[in-house]
Design a protein around this motif. Sequence first.
Motif, PDB file in Angstrom:
ATOM      1  N   VAL A  57       0.948  -1.006  -0.106  1.00  0.00           N
ATOM      2  CA  VAL A  57      -0.110  -0.080   0.236  1.00  0.00           C
ATOM      3  C   VAL A  57       0.784   1.245   0.242  1.00  0.00           C
ATOM      4  N   GLY A 231      -4.459   1.674   6.145  1.00  0.00           N
ATOM      5  CA  GLY A 231      -3.627   0.853   4.953  1.00  0.00           C
ATOM      6  C   GLY A 231      -3.738  -0.473   5.372  1.00  0.00           C
ATOM      7  N   LYS A 235      -5.499  -3.231   2.284  1.00  0.00           N
ATOM      8  CA  LYS A 235      -4.435  -4.033   1.479  1.00  0.00           C
ATOM      9  C   LYS A 235      -5.468  -5.116   1.119  1.00  0.00           C
TER      10      LYS A 235
END
Length: 249
Positions: A57, A231, A235
């Motif tokens: 990410v 984040g 993913k």
Amino acid sequence: MLHIILNGCFGRMGQELQKEINNSEDLTVVAGIDRDRQEADFPIYQTLADATETADVVIDFSHDSSVAALVDQCVQKKLPVVVATTGLSEKTKQKMQEASRTIPIFYSANMSLGINVLIEALQKITPALEEDFDIEIVEKHHNQKKDAPSGTALLLADSINDVCQEKKDYVFGRSGKENTNPINEMGIHAVRGGTIPGEHTVIYAGNDEVIELKHTALSRGIFANGALKAGKFLKDQNPGMYSMSDLLK
């Protein structure tokens, strides 16, 4: 282990993210993107296009002028991206919407979990109060903040307006001697000074009673924490546009 590329890694929030990541066993920075050339424990590039590392990410805390190009590069590399930069133009937001057909994009005008819970509270109480209460927003930030009002203040205002039967007209500060201050106006007021990380107060003012809901950021760490949670969430997501409301479900 979540492998992260930090865009704007030497900015205030980029450095805050590095602190949070260094204290975590399941997060690591594989590359940083920044125009500044400083020493770091990971490779630094001028643009994401130059980076060769494999990542899960990209997390962006940069400048609104650089977000559109970053999103294009994320599409080219098929990388999910968390956009935490504020003050984005409508053109950039439209580009993000288009890019979300190809990659997962997480965007919030404020990465604080507390602010987003506050939004849920505002949307619950506004329908009961809007007919009889004036609604005003006061936001305070440090003297280095460029945009006013803050993206968070606008986020709060929009979340209130979304549930109003009669939509509010935004008034940015009030001046003059002939103001009528009708109930269908919502004043949004900006204060800039010192090192205030961020403070937002929503005021519901009725006849002989006032309700205030306030959120105070005591450090930038809360925004870093929210971005890192975003984040981790992003993913494993399919292409699409995601926000804090998706994370908090």
